[in-house]
Design a protein around this motif. Structure first.
Motif, PDB file in Angstrom:
ATOM      1  N   ALA A 146       0.836  -1.210   0.000  1.00  0.00           N
ATOM      2  CA  ALA A 146       0.000   0.000   0.000  1.00  0.00           C
ATOM      3  C   ALA A 146       0.867   1.256   0.000  1.00  0.00           C
ATOM      4  O   ALA A 146       0.560   2.246  -0.668  1.00  0.00           O
ATOM      5  CB  ALA A 146      -0.914  -0.012   1.221  1.00  0.00           C
ATOM      6  N   VAL A 147       1.954   1.202   0.743  1.00  0.00           N
ATOM      7  CA  VAL A 147       2.854   2.365   0.800  1.00  0.00           C
ATOM      8  C   VAL A 147       3.442   2.647  -0.575  1.00  0.00           C
ATOM      9  O   VAL A 147       3.458   3.785  -1.052  1.00  0.00           O
ATOM     10  CB  VAL A 147       3.988   2.114   1.824  1.00  0.00           C
ATOM     11  N   ASP A 206       2.452  10.566  -2.870  1.00  0.00           N
ATOM     12  CA  ASP A 206       1.202  11.327  -2.822  1.00  0.00           C
ATOM     13  C   ASP A 206       0.553  11.106  -1.459  1.00  0.00           C
ATOM     14  O   ASP A 206      -0.348  10.293  -1.291  1.00  0.00           O
ATOM     15  CB  ASP A 206       0.271  10.853  -3.954  1.00  0.00           C
ATOM     16  N   TRP A 207       1.077  11.834  -0.477  1.00  0.00           N
ATOM     17  CA  TRP A 207       0.683  11.572   0.894  1.00  0.00           C
ATOM     18  C   TRP A 207      -0.757  12.001   1.189  1.00  0.00           C
ATOM     19  O   TRP A 207      -1.381  11.504   2.104  1.00  0.00           O
ATOM     20  CB  TRP A 207       1.643  12.258   1.864  1.00  0.00           C
ATOM     21  N   ALA A 208      -1.279  12.948   0.371  1.00  0.00           N
ATOM     22  CA  ALA A 208      -2.646  13.404   0.599  1.00  0.00           C
ATOM     23  C   ALA A 208      -3.642  12.289   0.271  1.00  0.00           C
ATOM     24  O   ALA A 208      -4.631  12.083   0.978  1.00  0.00           O
ATOM     25  CB  ALA A 208      -2.935  14.636  -0.253  1.00  0.00           C
ATOM     26  N   ASP A 209      -3.355  11.534  -0.821  1.00  0.00           N
ATOM     27  CA  ASP A 209      -4.271  10.483  -1.244  1.00  0.00           C
ATOM     28  C   ASP A 209      -3.891   9.103  -0.723  1.00  0.00           C
ATOM     29  O   ASP A 209      -4.663   8.159  -0.844  1.00  0.00           O
ATOM     30  CB  ASP A 209      -4.322  10.417  -2.785  1.00  0.00           C
ATOM     31  N   ASN A 210      -2.692   8.976  -0.197  1.00  0.00           N
ATOM     32  CA  ASN A 210      -2.245   7.655   0.273  1.00  0.00           C
ATOM     33  C   ASN A 210      -1.870   7.750   1.753  1.00  0.00           C
ATOM     34  O   ASN A 210      -0.706   8.007   2.096  1.00  0.00           O
ATOM     35  CB  ASN A 210      -1.045   7.171  -0.564  1.00  0.00           C
ATOM     36  N   PRO A 211      -2.842   7.550   2.649  1.00  0.00           N
ATOM     37  CA  PRO A 211      -2.532   7.679   4.083  1.00  0.00           C
ATOM     38  C   PRO A 211      -1.469   6.686   4.549  1.00  0.00           C
ATOM     39  O   PRO A 211      -0.697   6.985   5.463  1.00  0.00           O
ATOM     40  CB  PRO A 211      -3.879   7.400   4.760  1.00  0.00           C
ATOM     41  N   ALA A 212      -1.396   5.518   3.910  1.00  0.00           N
ATOM     42  CA  ALA A 212      -0.382   4.533   4.312  1.00  0.00           C
ATOM     43  C   ALA A 212       1.017   5.113   4.112  1.00  0.00           C
ATOM     44  O   ALA A 212       1.897   4.977   4.973  1.00  0.00           O
ATOM     45  CB  ALA A 212      -0.545   3.246   3.509  1.00  0.00           C
ATOM     46  N   ALA A 213       1.221   5.771   2.964  1.00  0.00           N
ATOM     47  CA  ALA A 213       2.529   6.378   2.690  1.00  0.00           C
ATOM     48  C   ALA A 213       2.814   7.522   3.658  1.00  0.00           C
ATOM     49  O   ALA A 213       3.945   7.699   4.126  1.00  0.00           O
ATOM     50  CB  ALA A 213       2.579   6.878   1.246  1.00  0.00           C
ATOM     51  N   ALA A 214       1.764   8.297   3.958  1.00  0.00           N
ATOM     52  CA  ALA A 214       1.945   9.407   4.908  1.00  0.00           C
ATOM     53  C   ALA A 214       2.348   8.888   6.275  1.00  0.00           C
ATOM     54  O   ALA A 214       3.268   9.428   6.912  1.00  0.00           O
ATOM     55  CB  ALA A 214       0.639  10.209   5.006  1.00  0.00           C
ATOM     56  N   ILE A 215       1.666   7.834   6.731  1.00  0.00           N
ATOM     57  CA  ILE A 215       2.015   7.255   8.044  1.00  0.00           C
ATOM     58  C   ILE A 215       3.439   6.715   8.013  1.00  0.00           C
ATOM     59  O   ILE A 215       4.229   6.943   8.922  1.00  0.00           O
ATOM     60  CB  ILE A 215       1.019   6.127   8.414  1.00  0.00           C
ATOM     61  N   PHE A 216       3.735   6.015   6.920  1.00  0.00           N
ATOM     62  CA  PHE A 216       5.052   5.371   6.800  1.00  0.00           C
ATOM     63  C   PHE A 216       6.177   6.407   6.833  1.00  0.00           C
ATOM     64  O   PHE A 216       7.104   6.318   7.637  1.00  0.00           O
ATOM     65  CB  PHE A 216       5.110   4.561   5.493  1.00  0.00           C
TER      66      PHE A 216
END
Lengths: 249, 339
Positions: free
Chosen positions: B41-42, B48-58
């Motif tokens: 998922a990351v 694109d941290w706005a649309d991908n919360p998994a990447a933002a958390i990571f």
């Protein structure tokens, strides 16, 4: 390293609150054995430490060849002097191999690793003191006598020109005292200079070329063993009247 | 092969072993927490941290925190190994010479007396680092006056300062209000929150030189293990090695405590575990402790985040919980007393 491998102390004085050694002069040539004797606290260990550069005298000097002992680099010092301390370190966890190998550290390149030559030197030194079978043992688990053998191997491993041995016979069984004496005699014959602090007068008679009798930090007497190890000198040195012409009363 | 060669290969094996553990911990660490996320998922849309919360958390929350745990854990374990060697005491830790007490005192004074001190991003770390370094300097100065750097003198100076500063710490706490007291107690438990990439870079730059210098000290530390007399007999300046080693270890400890608070037991537990695996040669133990300490604290941080999720345990509580049983294990292990 200088060809002249003599170790010379000139008018050495050392002390803390009071003087422990006063105006001691001493010279050791290659292949010579000098024994330091005297009562407990006479200054034997302090003198050995000064000769080995572990303590700096307040006045006087110690020279190896034409160099002051303090000016020797670690590698030069290792090649010049091997030192056997009076007390064995605890050295928890280290194997006998690792302990003896430390005697070669300063001869290795700055960040280099030991190789086959060093491994062979360790094996040779251990064989020389009859401790080859201890190679893999943990140093801390050895008996006092076995630890002395290993530390002697560590002092020998770099083949130093001078060996300073502080009470080397303590904790050794009679059989190994004889073997040890033979080992030192062989080293002497190869030109190694020995300075030995000991209480064993039979060892002094067997091996020493010269004896220095210390009393309260001063030289009470010195000379060849036959001339120095007289009852009157020994009684004076050890504070007793039990030494007689026939031995011990 | 000869055992002389295996000393080198033992070091290589230790680096591979501890490095692998660290790599696994670093991989798993950012993926677990109050909400688990998957690597797939990351990486589906990593920037694109706005649309991908998994990447933002990571990338924003967990990766900096995991890297902070690694840097702090590695520094504390390396510092602990150094203290144990130079003080020739297997129970010595980064805090034995009063570094934590000093850091705590100055930190608490800042929290108590400087307006907004506890909230400012850099005030508390600066205070902790100042306290740690002042204490180390004081210990070395006291020891120098009392007889140099023999372990007994250093330990006595450290223990004396620990007690004295500890009393002052209690005094400051006693006169603090409830809010400040709660903040002080929380700081004492250790904390890896608030990690940023800028903080990580600062920490790395501050720690790296000390790491390099200590990692090169294996031979000296081996000789020091035999005692000052033995070390000097090999032409080593034992006083200089001791002072330099203690200052470097205290610097690492001060920097780690400044950003994460006094996280306990890492500096004792990890070096002992490394010795159990790889022997006592410091040329092996030092890199093993650096990598092992990093991996250990990352693993502890993961546990702290998932044990009672969604609530997080302070990291210091978890390391303390692991430290006690580990010492019991060491005590009961066959041959501990003999060695």
């Amino acid at each position: 390293m200088s060809v002249d491998a003599s170790l010379v102390a000139s008018e050495v004085t050392f002390g803390y609150d009071q003087a422990l050694l006063r105006d001691i002069s001493l010279g050791i040539r290659p292949g010579q054995c000098v024994a330091l004797i005297g009562a407990n606290g006479a200054g034997k260990t302090t003198l050995l430490r000064i000769l080995g550069g572990l303590l700096t005298p307040q006045s006087g000097a110690v020279r190896f060849g034409d160099r002051g002992i303090a000016s020797l680099s670690p590698a030069e010092r290792t090649a010049a002097i091997g030192y056997l301390p009076q007390r064995s370190p605890r050295a928890a966890g280290f194997t006998v191999h690792e302990i003896v190998l430390m005697g070669l550290y300063s001869l290795l390149p700055a960040r280099g690793w030991e190789g086959q030559a060093e491994w062979l030197a360790v094996a040779r030194a251990l064989r020389r003191v009859g401790a080859s079978h201890l190679l893999r043992r943990s140093f801390a688990t050895l008996s006092g006598g076995e630890q002395r053998r290993v530390l002697l191997a560590r002092a020998l491993v770099a083949k130093p020109a001078v060996l300073l041995l502080d009470e080397p016979l303590a904790a050794l069984d009679p059989g190994f005292v004889l073997e040890f004496t033979a080992t030192l005699a062989a080293l002497k014959a190869q030109g190694v200079a020995l300075v030995v602090s000991t209480h064993r007068l039979s060892f002094v008679r067997a091996l020493a070329d010269a004896v220095v009798v210390l009393q309260a930090g001063k030289v009470l007497d010195h000379g060849e063993p036959a001339a120095v190890l007289r009852p009157e000198v020994l009684n004076d040195a050890y504070g007793t009247n039990r030494f007689t012409a026939g031995g011990v009363a | 092969m000869s055992s002389a060669v295996t000393a080198r290969s033992r070091r290589a094996r230790m680096i591979v072993f501890a490095g692998t553990l660290l790599a696994v911990a670093l991989l798993i660490g950012p993926l677990v927490g109050a909400t688990n996320i998957s690597l797939r998922a990351v990486w589906a849309n990593p920037f694109d941290w706005a649309d991908n919360p998994a990447a933002a958390i990571f990338f924003m929350a967990r990766l900096p925190r995991v890297l902070l745990a690694a840097l702090v854990g590695g520094s504390l374990a390396l510092a602990g190994t150094t203290y144990q060697s130079l003080l020739r005491n297997p129970l010595a830790s980064p805090y034995t010479l009063g570094v934590t007490a000093g850091a705590s005192l100055v930190t608490f004074l800042v929290i108590r007396f400087v307006p907004g001190g506890g909230l400012a991003e850099f005030t508390v770390p600066a205070a902790a680092l100042t306290g740690a370094l002042l204490t180390t300097t004081l210990v070395l100065a006291l020891a120098a006056r009392a007889g140099g750097t023999p372990p007994a003198v250093l330990l006595l100076a450290g223990v004396t300062l620990n007690f004295t500063i500890g009393a002052a710490v209690l005094l400051v706490q006693y006169f603090a209000d409830y809010t400040a007291t709660a903040r002080m107690v929380r700081w004492m438990m250790g904390d890896l929150e608030g990690a940023t990439y800028r903080l990580l870079l600062t920490l790395l730059v501050a720690s790296l030189p000390a790491w390099v210098l200590l990692l090169r000290s294996g031979r000296s530390f081996n000789l020091m293990s035999l005692g000052l007399e033995e070390a000097q007999a090999h032409g080593m300046d034992a006083d200089r090695v001791t002072r330099r080693g203690l200052l470097l270890a205290s610097w690492l400890t001060g920097v780690a405590v400044a950003v994460a608070g006094p996280v306990g037991f890492v500096g004792i537990l990890v070096p002992h575990a490394v010795r159990l695996v790889g022997g006592v040669d410091y040329r092996v133990v030092l890199p093993g402790a650096l990598l092992g300490g990093a991996g250990f604290l990352v693993a502890c941080d993961v546990l702290a985040r998932i044990l009672i999720r969604p609530v997080e345990l302070p990291i210091g509580i978890l390391t303390a919980c692991l430290g006690g049983p580990f010492f019991l294990f060491l005590l009961l292990r066959r041959g501990f007393a003999r060695d």
